[in-house]
Scaffold this motif. Structure first.
Motif, PDB file in Angstrom:
ATOM      1  N   GLY A 252       0.870  -1.027  -0.059  1.00 51.96           N
ATOM      2  CA  GLY A 252       0.010   0.113  -0.022  1.00 51.96           C
ATOM      3  C   GLY A 252       0.679   1.336  -0.131  1.00 51.96           C
ATOM      4  O   GLY A 252       0.479   1.975  -0.563  1.00 51.96           O
ATOM      5  N   THR A 253       2.088   1.187   0.474  1.00 52.55           N
ATOM      6  CA  THR A 253       2.817   2.426   0.694  1.00 52.55           C
ATOM      7  C   THR A 253       3.284   2.544  -0.727  1.00 52.55           C
ATOM      8  O   THR A 253       3.192   3.917  -1.043  1.00 52.55           O
ATOM      9  CB  THR A 253       4.041   2.274   1.764  1.00 52.55           C
ATOM     10  OG1 THR A 253       3.599   1.906   3.037  1.00 52.55           O
ATOM     11  CG2 THR A 253       4.874   3.373   1.691  1.00 52.55           C
ATOM     12  N   ASP A 254       3.871   1.831  -1.382  1.00 49.87           N
ATOM     13  CA  ASP A 254       4.271   2.090  -2.756  1.00 49.87           C
ATOM     14  C   ASP A 254       3.011   2.610  -3.593  1.00 49.87           C
ATOM     15  O   ASP A 254       2.984   3.389  -4.560  1.00 49.87           O
ATOM     16  CB  ASP A 254       5.115   0.935  -3.300  1.00 49.87           C
ATOM     17  CG  ASP A 254       5.547   0.866  -4.536  1.00 49.87           C
ATOM     18  OD1 ASP A 254       6.483   1.936  -4.915  1.00 49.87           O
ATOM     19  OD2 ASP A 254       5.123   0.843  -5.726  1.00 49.87           O
ATOM     20  N   GLY A 255       1.796   1.851  -3.513  1.00 49.78           N
ATOM     21  CA  GLY A 255       0.939   2.085  -4.422  1.00 49.78           C
ATOM     22  C   GLY A 255       0.271   3.412  -4.089  1.00 49.78           C
ATOM     23  O   GLY A 255      -0.072   4.155  -5.205  1.00 49.78           O
ATOM     24  N   LEU A 256       0.495   3.852  -2.949  1.00 50.13           N
ATOM     25  CA  LEU A 256      -0.113   5.248  -2.510  1.00 50.13           C
ATOM     26  C   LEU A 256       0.738   6.200  -3.431  1.00 50.13           C
ATOM     27  O   LEU A 256       0.406   7.280  -4.051  1.00 50.13           O
ATOM     28  CB  LEU A 256      -0.231   5.505  -1.079  1.00 50.13           C
ATOM     29  CG  LEU A 256      -0.392   6.838  -0.756  1.00 50.13           C
ATOM     30  CD1 LEU A 256      -1.976   7.258  -1.083  1.00 50.13           C
ATOM     31  CD2 LEU A 256      -0.480   7.136   0.614  1.00 50.13           C
ATOM     32  N   TRP A 257       2.126   5.946  -3.206  1.00 48.89           N
ATOM     33  CA  TRP A 257       3.028   6.888  -3.755  1.00 48.89           C
ATOM     34  C   TRP A 257       2.778   6.927  -5.337  1.00 48.89           C
ATOM     35  O   TRP A 257       2.776   8.013  -5.876  1.00 48.89           O
ATOM     36  CB  TRP A 257       4.434   6.439  -3.602  1.00 48.89           C
ATOM     37  CG  TRP A 257       5.557   7.056  -4.155  1.00 48.89           C
ATOM     38  CD1 TRP A 257       5.901   8.418  -4.061  1.00 48.89           C
ATOM     39  CD2 TRP A 257       6.092   6.997  -5.455  1.00 48.89           C
ATOM     40  NE1 TRP A 257       6.818   8.849  -5.013  1.00 48.89           N
ATOM     41  CE2 TRP A 257       7.005   7.805  -5.810  1.00 48.89           C
ATOM     42  CE3 TRP A 257       5.857   5.767  -6.374  1.00 48.89           C
ATOM     43  CZ2 TRP A 257       7.615   7.715  -7.110  1.00 48.89           C
ATOM     44  CZ3 TRP A 257       6.891   5.693  -7.675  1.00 48.89           C
ATOM     45  CH2 TRP A 257       7.775   6.839  -7.798  1.00 48.89           C
ATOM     46  N   ARG A 258       2.750   5.862  -6.112  1.00 49.29           N
ATOM     47  CA  ARG A 258       2.556   5.847  -7.434  1.00 49.29           C
ATOM     48  C   ARG A 258       1.156   6.651  -7.908  1.00 49.29           C
ATOM     49  O   ARG A 258       1.114   7.326  -8.825  1.00 49.29           O
ATOM     50  CB  ARG A 258       2.535   4.096  -8.122  1.00 49.29           C
ATOM     51  CG  ARG A 258       3.787   3.667  -7.950  1.00 49.29           C
ATOM     52  CD  ARG A 258       3.532   2.202  -8.474  1.00 49.29           C
ATOM     53  NE  ARG A 258       4.720   1.486  -8.345  1.00 49.29           N
ATOM     54  CZ  ARG A 258       5.752   1.553  -9.404  1.00 49.29           C
ATOM     55  NH1 ARG A 258       5.624   2.439 -10.396  1.00 49.29           N
ATOM     56  NH2 ARG A 258       6.982   0.972  -9.118  1.00 49.29           N
TER      57      ARG A 258
ATOM     58  N   GLY B 249      -5.579  -0.808   1.984  1.00 43.85           N
ATOM     59  CA  GLY B 249      -6.255  -0.304   1.155  1.00 43.85           C
ATOM     60  C   GLY B 249      -7.092   0.874   1.288  1.00 43.85           C
ATOM     61  O   GLY B 249      -7.194   1.658   0.648  1.00 43.85           O
ATOM     62  N   LEU B 250      -7.872   0.535   2.440  1.00 45.18           N
ATOM     63  CA  LEU B 250      -8.886   1.659   3.110  1.00 45.18           C
ATOM     64  C   LEU B 250      -7.903   2.955   3.024  1.00 45.18           C
ATOM     65  O   LEU B 250      -8.563   4.106   3.008  1.00 45.18           O
ATOM     66  CB  LEU B 250      -9.759   1.276   4.008  1.00 45.18           C
ATOM     67  CG  LEU B 250     -10.629   0.341   3.844  1.00 45.18           C
ATOM     68  CD1 LEU B 250     -11.377  -0.126   5.130  1.00 45.18           C
ATOM     69  CD2 LEU B 250     -11.664   0.399   2.578  1.00 45.18           C
ATOM     70  N   SER B 251      -6.779   2.828   3.882  1.00 47.01           N
ATOM     71  CA  SER B 251      -5.996   4.028   4.215  1.00 47.01           C
ATOM     72  C   SER B 251      -5.562   4.624   2.846  1.00 47.01           C
ATOM     73  O   SER B 251      -5.384   5.880   2.776  1.00 47.01           O
ATOM     74  CB  SER B 251      -5.013   3.482   4.814  1.00 47.01           C
ATOM     75  OG  SER B 251      -5.287   3.103   6.110  1.00 47.01           O
ATOM     76  N   VAL B 252      -5.280   3.818   2.082  1.00 39.70           N
ATOM     77  CA  VAL B 252      -4.807   4.403   0.440  1.00 39.70           C
ATOM     78  C   VAL B 252      -5.978   5.322  -0.192  1.00 39.70           C
ATOM     79  O   VAL B 252      -5.573   6.327  -0.562  1.00 39.70           O
ATOM     80  CB  VAL B 252      -4.309   3.333  -0.364  1.00 39.70           C
ATOM     81  CG1 VAL B 252      -4.145   3.786  -1.811  1.00 39.70           C
ATOM     82  CG2 VAL B 252      -3.123   2.291   0.114  1.00 39.70           C
ATOM     83  N   ILE B 253      -7.219   4.537   0.019  1.00 38.69           N
ATOM     84  CA  ILE B 253      -8.381   5.323  -0.386  1.00 38.69           C
ATOM     85  C   ILE B 253      -8.423   6.679   0.185  1.00 38.69           C
ATOM     86  O   ILE B 253      -8.850   7.808  -0.530  1.00 38.69           O
ATOM     87  CB  ILE B 253      -9.496   4.710  -0.544  1.00 38.69           C
ATOM     88  CG1 ILE B 253      -9.170   3.392  -1.588  1.00 38.69           C
ATOM     89  CG2 ILE B 253     -10.612   5.445  -0.983  1.00 38.69           C
ATOM     90  CD1 ILE B 253     -10.515   2.489  -1.332  1.00 38.69           C
ATOM     91  N   SER B 254      -8.581   6.570   1.448  1.00 37.76           N
ATOM     92  CA  SER B 254      -8.831   7.860   2.409  1.00 37.76           C
ATOM     93  C   SER B 254      -7.870   8.789   1.908  1.00 37.76           C
ATOM     94  O   SER B 254      -8.309  10.017   1.855  1.00 37.76           O
ATOM     95  CB  SER B 254      -8.829   7.401   3.924  1.00 37.76           C
ATOM     96  OG  SER B 254      -8.874   8.494   4.708  1.00 37.76           O
ATOM     97  N   ARG B 255      -6.302   8.699   2.003  1.00 30.03           N
ATOM     98  CA  ARG B 255      -5.451   9.816   1.678  1.00 30.03           C
ATOM     99  C   ARG B 255      -5.532  10.295   0.284  1.00 30.03           C
ATOM    100  O   ARG B 255      -5.570  11.391   0.159  1.00 30.03           O
ATOM    101  CB  ARG B 255      -4.114   9.148   1.858  1.00 30.03           C
ATOM    102  CG  ARG B 255      -3.665   8.717   3.237  1.00 30.03           C
ATOM    103  CD  ARG B 255      -2.487   8.132   3.487  1.00 30.03           C
ATOM    104  NE  ARG B 255      -2.351   7.748   5.023  1.00 30.03           N
ATOM    105  CZ  ARG B 255      -1.004   7.610   5.400  1.00 30.03           C
ATOM    106  NH1 ARG B 255      -0.009   7.797   4.716  1.00 30.03           N
ATOM    107  NH2 ARG B 255      -0.857   6.943   6.549  1.00 30.03           N
TER     108      ARG B 255
ATOM    109  N   TYR C  24     -15.546   4.939   1.826  1.00 30.11           N
ATOM    110  CA  TYR C  24     -14.262   5.617   1.978  1.00 30.11           C
ATOM    111  C   TYR C  24     -14.034   6.271   0.649  1.00 30.11           C
ATOM    112  O   TYR C  24     -13.157   7.092   0.339  1.00 30.11           O
ATOM    113  CB  TYR C  24     -13.064   4.314   2.228  1.00 30.11           C
ATOM    114  CG  TYR C  24     -12.913   4.325   3.737  1.00 30.11           C
ATOM    115  CD1 TYR C  24     -11.697   4.639   4.114  1.00 30.11           C
ATOM    116  CD2 TYR C  24     -13.754   3.527   4.613  1.00 30.11           C
ATOM    117  CE1 TYR C  24     -11.223   4.721   5.387  1.00 30.11           C
ATOM    118  CE2 TYR C  24     -13.276   3.503   5.704  1.00 30.11           C
ATOM    119  CZ  TYR C  24     -12.179   4.041   6.307  1.00 30.11           C
ATOM    120  OH  TYR C  24     -11.952   3.877   7.759  1.00 30.11           O
ATOM    121  N   GLY C  25     -14.688   5.878  -0.350  1.00 28.21           N
ATOM    122  CA  GLY C  25     -14.410   6.501  -1.687  1.00 28.21           C
ATOM    123  C   GLY C  25     -14.089   5.644  -2.778  1.00 28.21           C
ATOM    124  O   GLY C  25     -13.817   6.383  -4.042  1.00 28.21           O
TER     125      GLY C  25
END
Length: 223
Positions: free
Chosen positions: A33-39, A59-65, A93-94
């Motif tokens: 998720g960390t790399d996915g969010l960055w991309r 994944g929910l944190s990725v969506i939220s951010r 969450y979006g």
């Protein structure tokens, strides 16, 4: 079209990635998720296929951010969490869609294509421009009664221009949404592939539908 696949289970990530590439997508992938969010924050995607249970950042944190930062990329969750409450949570969450594992790759592709059409406000999977017809479900391109055979890269280029019909698309946008190598996005490179596509679309004296706008980019529309 460009997609991001964020999935920690290697065989599934590779299968989804290959399936999307076969459909003409340029695909990036990530195992956490960390790399996915960055991309997702660093590049422009038409759709993100996102698992919920991920290392690093779920994944929910990725969506939220992403949503909190104003990123409105279309996201489809893929998860084994199948209760109504869990599906509702993901959507609240979006996320734009939720697909329960295990799933058929054909269904995933259909849902991804639907999100792409929604992104570009196209309900019909068939796009018609003059005598050109692009069937995004069958990946079939015709002009008049003649089918035009395109490579995966040529099809991806045509599909992106067709979804943006009537809009001038810059060379940078074309490279970022169609090709996987960000470092190779030179103006000449895009011009070369536009030339390949024009040659096939304009064969036998057909009218040119891809028009250059000097200093701006290209537009696909009627003459």
């Amino acid at each position: 079209m460009r997609a991001l696949v964020v999935e920690d289970y290697g065989p599934l990530r590779e299968a989804v990635t290959e399936c999307l590439r076969d459909e003409g997508f340029a695909v990036d992938s990530s195992s956490n998720g960390t790399d996915g969010l960055w991309r997702a924050e660093s590049f422009s995607y038409d759709v993100v296929v996102l698992d919920i249970m991920l290392p690093g950042l779920d994944g929910l944190s990725v969506i939220s951010r992403l949503r909190n930062h104003g990123n409105d990329v279309h996201i489809i969750i893929t998860s084994a969490r199948d209760s109504v409450a869990q599906r509702t949570e993901g959507l609240s969450y979006g996320a734009d869609d939720y697909l329960i594992k295990p799933f058929a790759l054909e269904e995933l592709i259909a849902r991804v294509q639907a999100l792409v059409r929604r992104r570009y406000e196209k309900k019909n999977p068939i796009i018609r421009i003059d005598d050109l017809e692009l069937d995004t479900l069958k990946q079939r391109v015709t002009r008049g009664r003649s089918e035009i055979k395109l490579t995966a890269r040529e099809y991806g280029l045509l599909s992106y221009l067709a979804h943006r019909r009537g809009h001038v698309v810059s060379r940078t946008e074309i490279w970022e949404h169609v090709y996987e190598d960000y470092s190779g996005g030179s103006s000449n490179g895009v011009d070369v592939y536009i030339g390949y596509l024009r040659k096939k679309l304009n064969a036998n004296g057909r009218t040119n539908l891809i028009h250059a706008r000097r200093g701006l980019g290209y537009i696909l529309d009627t003459p």
